[in-house]
Write an enzyme that holds these catalytic residues in place. Structure first.
Site, PDB file in Angstrom:
ATOM      1  N   HIS A  60     -16.304  31.838  15.986  1.00  0.00           N
ATOM      2  CA  HIS A  60     -15.661  32.764  16.169  1.00  0.00           C
ATOM      3  C   HIS A  60     -14.472  32.881  15.075  1.00  0.00           C
ATOM      4  O   HIS A  60     -14.257  31.930  14.378  1.00  0.00           O
ATOM      5  CB  HIS A  60     -14.586  32.343  17.569  1.00  0.00           C
ATOM      6  CG  HIS A  60     -15.423  31.749  18.751  1.00  0.00           C
ATOM      7  ND1 HIS A  60     -15.229  30.932  19.507  1.00  0.00           N
ATOM      8  CD2 HIS A  60     -16.535  32.613  19.154  1.00  0.00           C
ATOM      9  CE1 HIS A  60     -16.236  30.607  20.253  1.00  0.00           C
ATOM     10  NE2 HIS A  60     -16.969  31.779  20.109  1.00  0.00           N
ATOM     11  N   LYS A  70      -6.174  27.028  11.568  1.00  0.00           N
ATOM     12  CA  LYS A  70      -6.310  26.100  12.845  1.00  0.00           C
ATOM     13  C   LYS A  70      -6.582  24.644  12.187  1.00  0.00           C
ATOM     14  O   LYS A  70      -6.782  24.375  11.040  1.00  0.00           O
ATOM     15  CB  LYS A  70      -7.688  26.233  13.418  1.00  0.00           C
ATOM     16  CG  LYS A  70      -7.789  27.641  14.112  1.00  0.00           C
ATOM     17  CD  LYS A  70      -9.292  27.904  14.839  1.00  0.00           C
ATOM     18  CE  LYS A  70      -9.208  29.258  15.476  1.00  0.00           C
ATOM     19  NZ  LYS A  70     -10.779  29.525  15.849  1.00  0.00           N
ATOM     20  N   TYR A 130      -7.105  22.075  19.132  1.00  0.00           N
ATOM     21  CA  TYR A 130      -6.574  22.547  17.931  1.00  0.00           C
ATOM     22  C   TYR A 130      -5.359  23.307  17.987  1.00  0.00           C
ATOM     23  O   TYR A 130      -4.914  23.911  18.933  1.00  0.00           O
ATOM     24  CB  TYR A 130      -7.881  23.297  17.457  1.00  0.00           C
ATOM     25  CG  TYR A 130      -8.196  24.416  18.173  1.00  0.00           C
ATOM     26  CD1 TYR A 130      -8.239  25.668  17.792  1.00  0.00           C
ATOM     27  CD2 TYR A 130      -9.197  24.274  19.129  1.00  0.00           C
ATOM     28  CE1 TYR A 130      -8.347  26.750  18.741  1.00  0.00           C
ATOM     29  CE2 TYR A 130      -9.887  25.479  19.847  1.00  0.00           C
ATOM     30  CZ  TYR A 130      -9.235  26.876  19.347  1.00  0.00           C
ATOM     31  OH  TYR A 130      -9.592  27.756  20.237  1.00  0.00           O
ATOM     32  N   ASP A 169     -21.130  33.755  23.409  1.00  0.00           N
ATOM     33  CA  ASP A 169     -21.797  33.241  22.280  1.00  0.00           C
ATOM     34  C   ASP A 169     -23.365  33.345  21.903  1.00  0.00           C
ATOM     35  O   ASP A 169     -23.963  33.781  20.927  1.00  0.00           O
ATOM     36  CB  ASP A 169     -21.699  31.664  22.076  1.00  0.00           C
ATOM     37  CG  ASP A 169     -20.078  31.318  21.713  1.00  0.00           C
ATOM     38  OD1 ASP A 169     -19.454  32.355  21.486  1.00  0.00           O
ATOM     39  OD2 ASP A 169     -19.805  30.384  22.010  1.00  0.00           O
TER      40      ASP A 169
END
Length: 183
Positions: A60, A70, A130, A169
């Site tokens: 992503h 991140k 995250y 996905d």
């Protein structure tokens, strides 16, 4: 702190303080990270629980002003984390970096803006947490197919195993057919 490539991707191993009660470490300290050359302001914390080993999430990314840096860590189970440099001007453009993260260590991966990100769970009941420095923006979201031959990611899937994917996905496009610039 270990740099991975030339584009700001960092494997971070914070000091751990242990005694008879257990252990303590700082998973985020703005001053400490700024001193390491990571002057980032995180605005969103995310957590995912994957029930089964072999769950693959990603790859992503967000585009433009909504690109996200991140800070990834695994708090239960284990993952193979993959970051792909999608910045066309980078010497590491399209280079894939993989790192194993687990609840058994305190290693974290800092992923700067302009990277795609995904992970494969290596254990049942895996939790990944995250931080992101930009809010999620659905209109700026993109994804790349997990088995894209241009990237050639060597996922740690047992022979003959197909990963568990979300519908999104599973339908992700190959890099060659993405119309918007990923970085």
């Amino acid at each position: 702190m270990t740099p991975l490539g030339s584009g700001g991707l960092l494997l971070i191993e914070p000091p751990v303080y242990q005694d008879e009660r257990g252990e303590f470490f700082e998973s985020w300290n703005e001053r400490t990270f700024a001193g390491l050359g990571i002057p980032v302001r995180f605005v969103q914390d995310n957590q995912s629980l994957s029930l089964r080993r072999g769950t693959l999430r990603g790859i992503h990314f967000q585009t433009g002003g909504f690109a996200q840096a991140k800070l990834i860590r695994c708090t239960s189970g284990a993952i193979q984390d993959a970051a792909v440099d999608l910045r066309k001007e980078s010497p590491d453009y399209l280079r894939v970096f993989t790192v194993d993260l687990s609840a058994d260590d305190v290693r974290m991966l800092f992923i700067p803006r302009g990277f795609g990100h995904g992970f494969l769970t290596l254990a049942d009941h895996t939790i990944v947490q995250y931080k992101a420095d930009a809010f999620y923006e659905p209109g700026s979201e993109g994804s790349i197919r997990w088995d894209d031959p241009v990237l050639g990611i060597d996922w740690k899937l047992p022979e003959g195993m197909t990963p568990i994917l979300s519908q999104k996905d599973a339908a992700a496009p190959y890099l060659r057919s993405i119309s918007k610039n990923p970085a």
